[in-house]
Design a protein around this motif. Structure first.
Motif, PDB file in Angstrom:
ATOM      1  N   ALA A 252      -3.949   7.925  -0.880  1.00 54.70           N
ATOM      2  CA  ALA A 252      -4.422   8.459   0.403  1.00 54.70           C
ATOM      3  C   ALA A 252      -3.263   9.203   1.049  1.00 54.70           C
ATOM      4  CB  ALA A 252      -4.909   7.337   1.305  1.00 54.70           C
ATOM      5  N   ALA A 253      -3.418  10.485   1.202  1.00 59.48           N
ATOM      6  CA  ALA A 253      -2.373  11.297   1.818  1.00 59.48           C
ATOM      7  C   ALA A 253      -2.681  11.467   3.298  1.00 59.48           C
ATOM      8  CB  ALA A 253      -2.283  12.655   1.140  1.00 59.48           C
ATOM      9  N   TYR A 254      -1.772  11.015   4.144  1.00 65.06           N
ATOM     10  CA  TYR A 254      -2.001  11.261   5.570  1.00 65.06           C
ATOM     11  C   TYR A 254      -1.655  12.710   5.887  1.00 65.06           C
ATOM     12  CZ  TYR A 254       3.009  10.138   5.839  1.00 65.06           C
ATOM     13  OH  TYR A 254       4.357  10.100   5.643  1.00 65.06           O
ATOM     14  N   GLN A 255      -2.362  13.273   6.853  1.00 68.88           N
ATOM     15  CA  GLN A 255      -2.174  14.679   7.225  1.00 68.88           C
ATOM     16  C   GLN A 255      -1.026  14.858   8.206  1.00 68.88           C
ATOM     17  OE1 GLN A 255      -4.282  17.140   5.725  1.00 68.88           O
ATOM     18  NE2 GLN A 255      -4.554  15.287   4.508  1.00 68.88           N
ATOM     19  N   THR A 256      -0.888  13.895   9.107  1.00 64.06           N
ATOM     20  CA  THR A 256       0.187  13.935  10.095  1.00 64.06           C
ATOM     21  C   THR A 256       0.679  12.517  10.335  1.00 64.06           C
ATOM     22  OG1 THR A 256      -1.358  13.734  11.949  1.00 64.06           O
ATOM     23  CG2 THR A 256      -0.706  15.960  11.337  1.00 64.06           C
ATOM     24  N   LEU A 257       1.889  12.404  10.842  1.00 59.99           N
ATOM     25  CA  LEU A 257       2.431  11.125  11.277  1.00 59.99           C
ATOM     26  C   LEU A 257       2.777  11.293  12.741  1.00 59.99           C
ATOM     27  CD1 LEU A 257       4.987   8.859   9.523  1.00 59.99           C
ATOM     28  CD2 LEU A 257       5.224   9.391  11.934  1.00 59.99           C
TER      29      LEU A 257
ATOM     30  N   TYR B  61       0.832  -1.198   0.000  1.00 58.67           N
ATOM     31  CA  TYR B  61       0.000   0.000   0.000  1.00 58.67           C
ATOM     32  C   TYR B  61       0.873   1.256   0.000  1.00 58.67           C
ATOM     33  CZ  TYR B  61      -3.743   3.215   0.598  1.00 58.67           C
ATOM     34  OH  TYR B  61      -4.617   4.235   0.372  1.00 58.67           O
ATOM     35  N   VAL B  62       0.607   2.169  -0.942  1.00 58.88           N
ATOM     36  CA  VAL B  62       1.375   3.403  -1.071  1.00 58.88           C
ATOM     37  C   VAL B  62       0.537   4.580  -0.591  1.00 58.88           C
ATOM     38  CG1 VAL B  62       2.518   4.958  -2.699  1.00 58.88           C
ATOM     39  CG2 VAL B  62       2.676   2.482  -3.021  1.00 58.88           C
ATOM     40  N   PHE B  63       1.075   5.332   0.363  1.00 57.30           N
ATOM     41  CA  PHE B  63       0.455   6.578   0.797  1.00 57.30           C
ATOM     42  C   PHE B  63       1.009   7.695  -0.083  1.00 57.30           C
ATOM     43  CE2 PHE B  63       0.262   3.926   4.531  1.00 57.30           C
ATOM     44  CZ  PHE B  63      -1.025   4.144   4.985  1.00 57.30           C
TER      45      PHE B  63
ATOM     46  N   ILE C 223      -7.112  12.404   4.812  1.00 58.38           N
ATOM     47  CA  ILE C 223      -8.356  12.754   4.138  1.00 58.38           C
ATOM     48  C   ILE C 223      -8.266  12.307   2.682  1.00 58.38           C
ATOM     49  CG2 ILE C 223      -9.861  14.643   3.397  1.00 58.38           C
ATOM     50  CD1 ILE C 223      -8.758  16.267   5.762  1.00 58.38           C
ATOM     51  N   ILE C 224      -9.373  11.765   2.198  1.00 59.85           N
ATOM     52  CA  ILE C 224      -9.494  11.378   0.795  1.00 59.85           C
ATOM     53  C   ILE C 224     -10.717  12.085   0.223  1.00 59.85           C
ATOM     54  CG2 ILE C 224      -9.909   9.444  -0.784  1.00 59.85           C
ATOM     55  CD1 ILE C 224      -8.692   7.644   1.464  1.00 59.85           C
ATOM     56  N   TYR C 225     -10.563  12.680  -0.940  1.00 59.42           N
ATOM     57  CA  TYR C 225     -11.683  13.265  -1.674  1.00 59.42           C
ATOM     58  C   TYR C 225     -11.928  12.366  -2.890  1.00 59.42           C
ATOM     59  CZ  TYR C 225     -10.956  17.280   1.320  1.00 59.42           C
ATOM     60  OH  TYR C 225     -10.827  18.093   2.417  1.00 59.42           O
ATOM     61  N   PRO C 226     -12.766  11.342  -2.740  1.00 58.22           N
ATOM     62  CA  PRO C 226     -12.870  10.297  -3.761  1.00 58.22           C
ATOM     63  C   PRO C 226     -13.415  10.747  -5.113  1.00 58.22           C
ATOM     64  CG  PRO C 226     -14.558  10.013  -2.086  1.00 58.22           C
ATOM     65  CD  PRO C 226     -13.662  11.110  -1.616  1.00 58.22           C
ATOM     66  N   HIS C 227     -14.101  11.874  -5.181  1.00 58.21           N
ATOM     67  CA  HIS C 227     -14.670  12.328  -6.455  1.00 58.21           C
ATOM     68  C   HIS C 227     -13.715  13.180  -7.281  1.00 58.21           C
ATOM     69  CE1 HIS C 227     -18.644  10.754  -5.795  1.00 58.21           C
ATOM     70  NE2 HIS C 227     -18.615  11.235  -4.571  1.00 58.21           N
TER      71      HIS C 227
ATOM     72  N   LEU D 281      -7.098  13.509  -8.966  1.00 58.88           N
ATOM     73  CA  LEU D 281      -6.362  12.634  -8.046  1.00 58.88           C
ATOM     74  C   LEU D 281      -6.645  11.166  -8.321  1.00 58.88           C
ATOM     75  CD1 LEU D 281      -6.824  14.491  -4.641  1.00 58.88           C
ATOM     76  CD2 LEU D 281      -4.831  14.499  -6.141  1.00 58.88           C
ATOM     77  N   TYR D 282      -7.856  10.855  -8.723  1.00 63.18           N
ATOM     78  CA  TYR D 282      -8.285   9.465  -8.919  1.00 63.18           C
ATOM     79  C   TYR D 282      -8.867   9.282 -10.318  1.00 63.18           C
ATOM     80  CZ  TYR D 282      -7.991   9.920  -3.889  1.00 63.18           C
ATOM     81  OH  TYR D 282      -7.567  10.191  -2.629  1.00 63.18           O
ATOM     82  N   PRO D 283      -8.042   9.386 -11.353  1.00 65.04           N
ATOM     83  CA  PRO D 283      -8.572   9.260 -12.713  1.00 65.04           C
ATOM     84  C   PRO D 283      -9.169   7.876 -12.983  1.00 65.04           C
ATOM     85  CG  PRO D 283      -6.173   9.288 -12.736  1.00 65.04           C
ATOM     86  CD  PRO D 283      -6.607   9.601 -11.326  1.00 65.04           C
ATOM     87  N   ASP D 284      -8.755   6.871 -12.207  1.00 67.20           N
ATOM     88  CA  ASP D 284      -9.300   5.523 -12.392  1.00 67.20           C
ATOM     89  C   ASP D 284     -10.593   5.317 -11.607  1.00 67.20           C
ATOM     90  OD1 ASP D 284      -8.289   5.543  -9.835  1.00 67.20           O
ATOM     91  OD2 ASP D 284      -6.996   3.799 -10.093  1.00 67.20           O
ATOM     92  N   GLY D 285     -11.035   6.358 -10.863  1.00 68.31           N
ATOM     93  CA  GLY D 285     -12.272   6.258 -10.088  1.00 68.31           C
ATOM     94  C   GLY D 285     -12.157   5.432  -8.827  1.00 68.31           C
ATOM     95  N   GLN D 286     -10.938   5.157  -8.382  1.00 65.92           N
ATOM     96  CA  GLN D 286     -10.728   4.268  -7.238  1.00 65.92           C
ATOM     97  C   GLN D 286     -10.525   5.013  -5.910  1.00 65.92           C
ATOM     98  OE1 GLN D 286     -10.826   0.719  -7.198  1.00 65.92           O
ATOM     99  NE2 GLN D 286     -11.871   1.266  -9.087  1.00 65.92           N
ATOM    100  N   GLY D 287     -10.822   6.296  -5.850  1.00 67.23           N
ATOM    101  CA  GLY D 287     -10.645   7.044  -4.609  1.00 67.23           C
ATOM    102  C   GLY D 287     -11.429   6.467  -3.454  1.00 67.23           C
ATOM    103  N   TRP D 288     -12.640   6.022  -3.720  1.00 63.88           N
ATOM    104  CA  TRP D 288     -13.499   5.490  -2.659  1.00 63.88           C
ATOM    105  C   TRP D 288     -13.002   4.136  -2.149  1.00 63.88           C
ATOM    106  CZ3 TRP D 288     -15.783   0.824  -3.710  1.00 63.88           C
ATOM    107  CH2 TRP D 288     -15.762   0.415  -5.043  1.00 63.88           C
TER     108      TRP D 288
END
Length: 139
Positions: free
Chosen positions: A20-25, A13-15, A60-64, A68-75
């Motif tokens: 999916a971008a994490y906001q903080t670590l 899994y790649v962040f 945070i993910i903005y699936p629409h 960011l998600y040209p393949d429609g896989q954000g959700w």
């Protein structure tokens, strides 16, 4: 996605911003000391060694967002995190700079969907992933 987009990789899994971008670590590291009582004097502390390490990654993910998600896989991003967790094996954690953090186990995956639209698809997905250090090499 280019290697400069990668924030961190846990197993397969790649962040990244496109996934999916994490906001903080948040890294929490414990160091174990135990109290040894002594006769007629104050107790002393005995070092037992390093303890549990835990990383919390909220994001945070903005699936629409089609950019960011040209393949429609954000959700599907949080489901992919749950899939990785359900395997029940430690995963190698590597930073976007190539720093190897060792083996980690996913202990929690939390998802909050907000702003439902047509057919309950969320406008925004907040996630929180908790991983703990495996403490060695897997068998």
């Amino acid at each position: 996605m280019t290697s400069s987009d990668v924030l961190m990789q846990l197993g397969d899994y790649v962040f990244s911003v496109p996934t999916a971008a994490y906001q903080t670590l948040r890294l929490h590291a414990e160091y174990r000391w135990v109290q040894q009582d002594r006769l007629a004097t104050m107790p002393a502390q005995q070092w037992l060694g390093p303890g549990r390490q835990e990383i919390t990654l909220p994001g945070i993910i903005y699936p629409h967002d089609a950019t960011l998600y040209p393949d429609g896989q954000g959700w599907r991003q949080v489901a992919l995190m749950r899939d990785a967790a359900s395997v029940g094996e430690p995963l190698m954690l590597v930073s976007g700079l190539g720093e190897v953090w060792g083996w980690w186990c996913i202990t929690e995956v939390e998802e909050t969907r907000s702003g439902p639209t047509w057919r309950s698809l969320a406008r925004k997905i907040d996630f929180r992933l908790v991983i703990v250090s495996y403490g060695g090499e897997p068998r």
